[in-house]
Scaffold this active site. Structure first.
Site, PDB file in Angstrom:
ATOM      1  N   ARG A  51      48.661   9.115 101.301  1.00  0.00           N
ATOM      2  CA  ARG A  51      48.579  10.583 101.293  1.00  0.00           C
ATOM      3  C   ARG A  51      47.424  11.005 100.389  1.00  0.00           C
ATOM      4  O   ARG A  51      46.702  11.952 100.683  1.00  0.00           O
ATOM      5  CB  ARG A  51      49.912  11.192 100.838  1.00  0.00           C
ATOM      6  CG  ARG A  51      49.809  12.692 100.558  1.00  0.00           C
ATOM      7  CD  ARG A  51      51.131  13.450 100.639  1.00  0.00           C
ATOM      8  NE  ARG A  51      52.259  12.754 100.072  1.00  0.00           N
ATOM      9  CZ  ARG A  51      52.473  12.530  98.769  1.00  0.00           C
ATOM     10  NH1 ARG A  51      51.612  12.969  97.867  1.00  0.00           N
ATOM     11  NH2 ARG A  51      53.553  11.883  98.366  1.00  0.00           N
ATOM     12  N   TYR A 103      40.499  33.182 115.668  1.00  0.00           N
ATOM     13  CA  TYR A 103      41.529  32.389 116.342  1.00  0.00           C
ATOM     14  C   TYR A 103      42.910  32.974 115.998  1.00  0.00           C
ATOM     15  O   TYR A 103      43.203  33.252 114.832  1.00  0.00           O
ATOM     16  CB  TYR A 103      41.420  30.920 115.906  1.00  0.00           C
ATOM     17  CG  TYR A 103      42.559  30.094 116.440  1.00  0.00           C
ATOM     18  CD1 TYR A 103      42.796  30.019 117.809  1.00  0.00           C
ATOM     19  CD2 TYR A 103      43.418  29.427 115.589  1.00  0.00           C
ATOM     20  CE1 TYR A 103      43.858  29.296 118.307  1.00  0.00           C
ATOM     21  CE2 TYR A 103      44.484  28.687 116.084  1.00  0.00           C
ATOM     22  CZ  TYR A 103      44.698  28.636 117.442  1.00  0.00           C
ATOM     23  OH  TYR A 103      45.756  27.922 117.933  1.00  0.00           O
ATOM     24  N   ASP A 175      34.478  29.385 109.387  1.00  0.00           N
ATOM     25  CA  ASP A 175      35.079  28.506 110.398  1.00  0.00           C
ATOM     26  C   ASP A 175      33.957  28.168 111.389  1.00  0.00           C
ATOM     27  O   ASP A 175      33.545  29.011 112.188  1.00  0.00           O
ATOM     28  CB  ASP A 175      36.243  29.241 111.074  1.00  0.00           C
ATOM     29  CG  ASP A 175      36.940  28.384 112.132  1.00  0.00           C
ATOM     30  OD1 ASP A 175      36.318  27.427 112.633  1.00  0.00           O
ATOM     31  OD2 ASP A 175      38.091  28.711 112.476  1.00  0.00           O
TER      32      ASP A 175
HETATM   33  O1  P1T Z   1      44.375  23.768 116.542  1.00  0.00           O
HETATM   34  P1  P1T Z   1      43.936  23.415 115.159  1.00  0.00           P
HETATM   35  O2  P1T Z   1      43.239  22.106 115.047  1.00  0.00           O
HETATM   36  O3  P1T Z   1      45.035  23.586 114.142  1.00  0.00           O
HETATM   37  O4  P1T Z   1      42.800  24.485 114.758  1.00  0.00           O
HETATM   38  C1  P1T Z   1      43.010  25.870 114.732  1.00  0.00           C
HETATM   39  C2  P1T Z   1      41.731  26.593 115.057  1.00  0.00           C
HETATM   40  C3  P1T Z   1      40.945  27.089 114.032  1.00  0.00           C
HETATM   41  N1  P1T Z   1      39.775  27.729 114.257  1.00  0.00           N
HETATM   42  C4  P1T Z   1      39.307  27.891 115.496  1.00  0.00           C
HETATM   43  C5  P1T Z   1      38.018  28.616 115.713  1.00  0.00           C
HETATM   44  C6  P1T Z   1      40.044  27.401 116.597  1.00  0.00           C
HETATM   45  O5  P1T Z   1      39.540  27.578 117.825  1.00  0.00           O
HETATM   46  C7  P1T Z   1      41.284  26.745 116.375  1.00  0.00           C
HETATM   47  C8  P1T Z   1      42.126  26.263 117.488  1.00  0.00           C
HETATM   48  N2  P1T Z   1      41.838  26.895 118.696  1.00  0.00           N
HETATM   49  C9  P1T Z   1      42.441  26.685 119.885  1.00  0.00           C
HETATM   50  C10 P1T Z   1      43.465  25.838 120.077  1.00  0.00           C
HETATM   51  C11 P1T Z   1      41.913  27.491 120.991  1.00  0.00           C
HETATM   52  O6  P1T Z   1      42.148  27.168 122.185  1.00  0.00           O
HETATM   53  O7  P1T Z   1      41.212  28.474 120.703  1.00  0.00           O
END
Ligand code: P1T
Length: 387
Positions: A51, A103, A175
């Protein structure tokens, strides 16, 4: 040795990875182990418990840091776990200010989970920076940018937001999931932290869920590393191996995603069934020039609105064959998403309407297949909509 001055394509193949010292294995092994034998009390080889640290994860973290031009990388079990690690640096009563088109899961984390622990957040339009500045509070600790945004591909002026935020002693996180460091390097634009859903283009093969944070600020890194270990949302070694493998082709994949996305965006722009097309590479994109100033390219995501509302979207989604109807993006295969019902359903309807996430908005993740085949598929689906 990692050459910090190497060009990006070279870094994709070599950054962060060294031949394994015992055998010379050129590929970083999957250290599928939870713990490490200690020679005597207090004497270990740098690893105590997976971890806290794992060699496969360490290699990936170094590779990601190098690609983003940062000093430190940290990986998490999803993009959301990475974002939440950053949010965990806030105390109750402190404030997180984000752009409004993000998102849906980022919105949900702040409003439905962390709000209950007293973390304040606002989601506002960053295209008007004077208005945005008014929303910075004395308690604001982080400003959060997606650029281009998901799903409307709005472009935010990263340098301008950083300049404004730093004047208020607020830090900025970007992001960078949609662009990847191949096209955009937020740390070079002044941001304090980069976040990725590594699930997407970084891994590139739709077979891993992972997130990461990258920074050059040592104190921030240490705080986030403490949270990574204390909370424990870490990815397993096999997933780290897969993302390391994916990174090696990041540059060639992104180039190809972009070529295909241009073809798809041009094709859609000429269709009568389509109200508008949004792709940062099109001159018709409202922030095309701004995007060009802060990136070296436009990526593989294309959004467009169909005429005719939800029924048109349903017909389109049923009619595409090569574009798979699925959440997510950034894999080698093309995907088609309906944000209002799928990825952004957690954004309240009034907020979606205000943003322009209508019931006939379609978001495409354009893969690396032959553009002719992708266009034939879209042609067929649009003809079904128009019929
Ligand atoms: O799904 P995850 O790995 O937890 O990431 C979240 C996330 C964060 N930021 C952006 C810009 C993202 O597009 C996403 C996840 N997005 C999708 C699953 C989607 O289809 O838009």
């Amino acid at each position: 040795m990692t050459n910090h001055h190497a060009h990006f394509n070279t870094s994709c193949v070599h950054a962060g990875v060294e031949p394994e010292p015992v055998t010379g294995a050129i590929m970083t092994p999957i250290f599928q182990t939870s713990t490490y034998v200690q020679a005597e009390l207090g004497l270990n080889k740098g690893y105590e418990y997976s971890r806290t640290d794992n060699p496969t994860r360490s290699a990936l973290q170094s590779a990601l840091a190098a690609l983003e031009g940062g000093k430190f990388g940290l990986c998490f079990s999803s993009g959301m776990a990475a974002t939440d690690a950053l949010v965990s640096t806030l105390k109750a009563g402190e404030h997180f200010l984000s752009c409004d088109d993000v998102y849906g899961g980022t919105y949900r984390l702040l409003k439905k989970v962390r709000k209950r622990q007293g973390i304040l957040s606002d989601f506002v339009d960053f295209s008007n920076l004077a208005e945005m500045e008014k929303r910075i509070l004395p308690q604001t600790r982080w400003i959060w940018i997606e650029s281009p945004t998901n799903p409307l591909l709005q472009v935010i002026d990263i340098r301008a937001v950083v300049e404004l935020a730093h004047r208020h002693h607020v830090r900025v996180a970007v992001d960078n999931t949609f662009m990847t460091p191949y096209f955009q390097k937020p740390l070079e634009l002044g941001a304090d932290l980069v976040m990725h859903s590594a699930t997407k283009f970084l891994n590139g093969h739709s077979d891993v869920v992972m997130g990461c944070l990258i920074t050059s600020d040592q104190a921030l890194y240490e705080q986030l590393k403490f949270i990574q270990n204390a909370v424990g949302g870490v990815p397993g070694p096999f997933d780290c191996f897969l993302v390391l493998r994916g990174l090696k082709t990041l540059a060639v994949r992104m180039q190809r995603h972009q070529e295909n996305a241009f073809d798809v965006a041009h094709f859609l722009s000429g269709r009568k069934e389509v109200n508008w097309v949004r792709y940062p590479g099109l001159k018709s994109h409202p922030q095309h020039d701004l995007h060009k100033r802060q990136t070296t390219g436009f990526g593989g995501m294309v959004s467009f609105e169909l005429k005719g509302g939800l029924e048109s979207a349903r017909t389109f989604a049923k009619s595409v064959k090569l574009f798979a109807l699925a959440e997510s993006l950034g894999g080698v295969e093309s995907l088609c998403d309906h944000p209002a019902i799928m990825t952004h359903a957690s954004v309240p309807k009034e907020q979606r309407e205000k943003l322009g996430i209508s019931d006939s908005l379609i978001r495409l993740s354009v893969g690396i297949e032959s553009a002719e085949d992708l266009i034939a598929d879209l042609d067929h689906a649009l003809s079904a909509v128009g019929a």
